[in-house]
Design an enzyme around this catalytic site. Sequence first.
Site, PDB file in Angstrom:
ATOM      1  N   GLU A 294      36.227  27.554  34.609  1.00  0.00           N
ATOM      2  CA  GLU A 294      35.451  28.656  34.045  1.00  0.00           C
ATOM      3  C   GLU A 294      34.580  28.171  32.880  1.00  0.00           C
ATOM      4  O   GLU A 294      35.044  27.507  31.980  1.00  0.00           O
ATOM      5  CB  GLU A 294      36.377  29.771  33.578  1.00  0.00           C
ATOM      6  CG  GLU A 294      37.204  30.395  34.697  1.00  0.00           C
ATOM      7  CD  GLU A 294      36.376  31.050  35.789  1.00  0.00           C
ATOM      8  OE1 GLU A 294      35.165  31.288  35.566  1.00  0.00           O
ATOM      9  OE2 GLU A 294      36.937  31.327  36.858  1.00  0.00           O
TER      10      GLU A 294
ATOM     11  N   HIS B 151      40.833  28.936  37.006  1.00  0.00           N
ATOM     12  CA  HIS B 151      41.412  29.807  38.017  1.00  0.00           C
ATOM     13  C   HIS B 151      41.897  28.976  39.195  1.00  0.00           C
ATOM     14  O   HIS B 151      41.228  28.010  39.596  1.00  0.00           O
ATOM     15  CB  HIS B 151      40.379  30.826  38.519  1.00  0.00           C
ATOM     16  CG  HIS B 151      40.408  32.121  37.788  1.00  0.00           C
ATOM     17  ND1 HIS B 151      39.314  32.623  37.100  1.00  0.00           N
ATOM     18  CD2 HIS B 151      41.395  33.050  37.633  1.00  0.00           C
ATOM     19  CE1 HIS B 151      39.630  33.785  36.558  1.00  0.00           C
ATOM     20  NE2 HIS B 151      40.878  34.066  36.866  1.00  0.00           N
TER      21      HIS B 151
ATOM     22  N   CYS C 295      42.710  37.696  32.912  1.00  0.00           N
ATOM     23  CA  CYS C 295      42.343  36.279  32.792  1.00  0.00           C
ATOM     24  C   CYS C 295      41.181  36.104  31.808  1.00  0.00           C
ATOM     25  O   CYS C 295      41.251  35.278  30.890  1.00  0.00           O
ATOM     26  CB  CYS C 295      41.969  35.701  34.152  1.00  0.00           C
ATOM     27  SG  CYS C 295      43.379  35.440  35.242  1.00  0.00           S
TER      28      CYS C 295
ATOM     29  N   ARG D 116      39.797  46.798  37.267  1.00  0.00           N
ATOM     30  CA  ARG D 116      39.756  47.484  38.559  1.00  0.00           C
ATOM     31  C   ARG D 116      41.123  48.015  38.933  1.00  0.00           C
ATOM     32  O   ARG D 116      41.251  49.050  39.603  1.00  0.00           O
ATOM     33  CB  ARG D 116      39.250  46.515  39.634  1.00  0.00           C
ATOM     34  CG  ARG D 116      39.127  47.109  41.025  1.00  0.00           C
ATOM     35  CD  ARG D 116      38.601  46.089  42.019  1.00  0.00           C
ATOM     36  NE  ARG D 116      39.412  44.881  42.061  1.00  0.00           N
ATOM     37  CZ  ARG D 116      40.558  44.768  42.766  1.00  0.00           C
ATOM     38  NH1 ARG D 116      41.030  45.800  43.439  1.00  0.00           N
ATOM     39  NH2 ARG D 116      41.214  43.623  42.763  1.00  0.00           N
TER      40      ARG D 116
END
Length: 213
Positions: A79, A165, A142, A89
């Site tokens: 990342e 990830h 995350c 979500r």
Amino acid sequence: MILLTGFEPFDGETENPSWAAARSAAGLLQSEGLDVRAVELPCVFGASAAVLEEALERLRPELVLCAGQAGGRARISLERVAINCDDARIPDNAGNRPVDEPVVRGGPAAYFSSLPVKAALAALTAERIPAEVSQSAGTYVCNHVFYALMHALRLRPGTRGGFVHVPYADTQLPAGSSAPSMPARQMAAALAVVVRAALATTTDLKFAAGATH
């Protein structure tokens, strides 16, 4: 001193490969004579950052690599940037579901990883581990941890950190599933490769690894 973190299971899962990978990678690196600790983070907004910050204060690491699960991705995702936005979500493990809330009120819009993501990508590719530079860590826990880490490290000059990830572990998926996955051993090896690349690199490599969308 090196700190690795992974997450507890979430969203009904019984395992989280990021924690298994962090724990195993710590063992690999310890066998090479490095001082490494692994810490499991709760998959909870706020609490995850608090556990991480306590570990930073207690262990005072020089290098921090946090890991999380990105089910559906096929590669190790290095990342590049954390954004100051929680937009869930699904609820976290405590039932929290923040929408369009800042990770740190008044904090900057984003932080870049201070790990050499391009050098790590090159090292992973050399080991034939599928990897990519990712431009988004999402807006779930995350990214929350990634942003909290980089916000905390602004007050710790000399300490570098970032986020990776990992895909689903192959043991997580039911028979016949078409979702991409990776063996747990390969994920642990990948985290160890990223740490070694960071230790060996002060100035990141420069080559194209961006995205068109």
